[in-house]
Design a protein around this motif. Sequence first.
Motif, PDB file in Angstrom:
ATOM      1  N   HIS B 125       0.814  -1.205   0.000  1.00 19.46           N
ATOM      2  CA  HIS B 125       0.000   0.000   0.000  1.00 19.46           C
ATOM      3  C   HIS B 125       0.853   1.263   0.000  1.00 19.46           C
ATOM      4  O   HIS B 125       0.517   2.239  -0.663  1.00 19.46           O
ATOM      5  CB  HIS B 125      -0.968  -0.009   1.184  1.00 19.46           C
ATOM      6  CG  HIS B 125      -2.226  -0.718   0.833  1.00 19.46           C
ATOM      7  ND1 HIS B 125      -3.427  -0.079   0.643  1.00 19.46           N
ATOM      8  CD2 HIS B 125      -2.452  -2.030   0.563  1.00 19.46           C
ATOM      9  CE1 HIS B 125      -4.335  -0.971   0.293  1.00 19.46           C
ATOM     10  NE2 HIS B 125      -3.769  -2.153   0.246  1.00 19.46           N
ATOM     11  N   ALA B 126       1.957   1.232   0.745  1.00 21.02           N
ATOM     12  CA  ALA B 126       2.860   2.389   0.772  1.00 21.02           C
ATOM     13  C   ALA B 126       3.408   2.640  -0.629  1.00 21.02           C
ATOM     14  O   ALA B 126       3.430   3.771  -1.117  1.00 21.02           O
ATOM     15  CB  ALA B 126       3.999   2.137   1.761  1.00 21.02           C
ATOM     16  N   GLY B 128       2.034   1.553  -3.385  1.00 19.86           N
ATOM     17  CA  GLY B 128       0.907   1.846  -4.265  1.00 19.86           C
ATOM     18  C   GLY B 128       0.505   3.313  -4.255  1.00 19.86           C
ATOM     19  O   GLY B 128      -0.048   3.823  -5.232  1.00 19.86           O
ATOM     20  N   GLN B 129       0.784   4.016  -3.150  1.00 20.69           N
ATOM     21  CA  GLN B 129       0.438   5.427  -3.059  1.00 20.69           C
ATOM     22  C   GLN B 129       1.401   6.306  -3.857  1.00 20.69           C
ATOM     23  O   GLN B 129       1.140   7.483  -4.077  1.00 20.69           O
ATOM     24  CB  GLN B 129       0.440   5.879  -1.593  1.00 20.69           C
ATOM     25  CG  GLN B 129      -0.800   5.419  -0.845  1.00 20.69           C
ATOM     26  CD  GLN B 129      -0.695   5.678   0.639  1.00 20.69           C
ATOM     27  OE1 GLN B 129       0.274   6.274   1.102  1.00 20.69           O
ATOM     28  NE2 GLN B 129      -1.691   5.232   1.381  1.00 20.69           N
ATOM     29  N   ALA B 130       2.508   5.725  -4.256  1.00 17.96           N
ATOM     30  CA  ALA B 130       3.503   6.503  -4.995  1.00 17.96           C
ATOM     31  C   ALA B 130       3.195   6.442  -6.478  1.00 17.96           C
ATOM     32  O   ALA B 130       2.947   5.377  -7.027  1.00 17.96           O
ATOM     33  CB  ALA B 130       4.891   5.933  -4.727  1.00 17.96           C
ATOM     34  N   SER B 131       3.147   7.602  -7.131  1.00 19.24           N
ATOM     35  CA  SER B 131       2.861   7.587  -8.567  1.00 19.24           C
ATOM     36  C   SER B 131       4.157   7.580  -9.387  1.00 19.24           C
ATOM     37  O   SER B 131       4.136   7.254 -10.563  1.00 19.24           O
ATOM     38  CB  SER B 131       1.997   8.791  -8.949  1.00 19.24           C
ATOM     39  OG  SER B 131       2.558   9.966  -8.422  1.00 19.24           O
ATOM     40  N   ASP B 135       8.473   9.433  -5.717  1.00 17.04           N
ATOM     41  CA  ASP B 135       7.507   9.370  -4.607  1.00 17.04           C
ATOM     42  C   ASP B 135       7.776   8.146  -3.737  1.00 17.04           C
ATOM     43  O   ASP B 135       7.719   8.205  -2.518  1.00 17.04           O
ATOM     44  CB  ASP B 135       6.069   9.244  -5.144  1.00 17.04           C
ATOM     45  CG  ASP B 135       5.549  10.578  -5.632  1.00 17.04           C
ATOM     46  OD1 ASP B 135       6.255  11.587  -5.440  1.00 17.04           O
ATOM     47  OD2 ASP B 135       4.451  10.591  -6.212  1.00 17.04           O
ATOM     48  N   MET B 136       8.031   7.022  -4.412  1.00 12.03           N
ATOM     49  CA  MET B 136       8.205   5.763  -3.692  1.00 12.03           C
ATOM     50  C   MET B 136       9.407   5.841  -2.755  1.00 12.03           C
ATOM     51  O   MET B 136       9.327   5.464  -1.590  1.00 12.03           O
ATOM     52  CB  MET B 136       8.404   4.622  -4.685  1.00 12.03           C
ATOM     53  CG  MET B 136       8.287   3.271  -4.063  1.00 12.03           C
ATOM     54  SD  MET B 136       8.535   1.980  -5.269  1.00 12.03           S
ATOM     55  CE  MET B 136      10.272   1.695  -5.063  1.00 12.03           C
ATOM     56  N   ILE B 139       8.568   7.952   0.233  1.00  9.57           N
ATOM     57  CA  ILE B 139       7.749   7.279   1.238  1.00  9.57           C
ATOM     58  C   ILE B 139       8.602   6.344   2.099  1.00  9.57           C
ATOM     59  O   ILE B 139       8.435   6.255   3.309  1.00  9.57           O
ATOM     60  CB  ILE B 139       6.607   6.496   0.556  1.00  9.57           C
ATOM     61  CG1 ILE B 139       5.540   7.473   0.066  1.00  9.57           C
ATOM     62  CG2 ILE B 139       5.984   5.466   1.494  1.00  9.57           C
ATOM     63  CD1 ILE B 139       4.510   6.872  -0.853  1.00  9.57           C
TER      64      ILE B 139
END
Lengths: 162, 145
Positions: B125-126, B128-131, B135-136, B139
């Motif tokens: 999920h962490a 998955g929130q990164a586009s 971003d990844m 996070i």
Amino acid sequence: MLDGQATGPRSVAHEGPRPSPKGLVAIVGCTSLGASFATRLSAAGRDVCVVTDTESALNRLDHDFQGFTYVIDDLSNAGALESCGLADAGAVFSLMLSDNANILVAHLARRIWKVPVVVARLADADKADLLEDFGIDVICPIELCERELLELSGFDEGGELA
Amino acid sequence: MRVVVAGDDDQAFYLAGSLLESDNEVTCVCRSPRRARVFANAYDAQVMEGDPTRRFVLDDVGLEPDDIFVALLPSDADGFVACLLAHEAYGVKRTICIVENPRNVTLFESLGIWRALSSAYLLAHAIGQASTPEDMTAILQRHDG
């Protein structure tokens, strides 16, 4: 809620005869009881599948057994159980030796897949309410055997062990 | 309010220690007598020995509805039954089950467990929130690094 009262021997008890379940009968756990019951149902012409995590346990099935058999790694894995047809079964009997595994499989079958008839085997009768409160039937072979032993031994007549 | 930690592996040991450090009342339930001694020697907490999926053991723990119950047990089925028992027999509302199989997160919550957690599920999920890859990494960036 559990009430903590002492209860009588556990077995599947119903008011009046229950209609025979339709469709596939799934038996989880190829234990001596699981294999024997599967063989009996198969001989009676029912569609039966047996799911086990131990391939050699399938040797317990009678040579005449006509049903399906599945060997999966983890008998608590919902996805693997679904692929064995449990979600569409008419009845699920969870007869493994682990009480907790039987409770999880029974809850999945009854509450997630809405299987009409679900029976779980327990060694620890204290856990029966965790099933019966959710419409799952319990069979407790130890209590059934104990009751029979008391009768055979005559011990219960003098109220010694009752 | 107290936290009951059911489990005796390294995760349970770490969790109990963290909770005690932040001044929570903690009760540990260890299946293995050897591990129960390790917990009792390390922590100033109530340590019980026994199987947290058995009713007589949880009777001794004296669970209260306001307690938080965390199950960190080796099999998902054991964690499910411990949490189910805490909820059904003692009215514990906040039951938390640490699961191995990520699919059990949604299944266990739909079966009445308050929260089910899996490390693979949280990570997915962490990520998955990164586009974007940037971003990844943001996070997953450590705050101290």
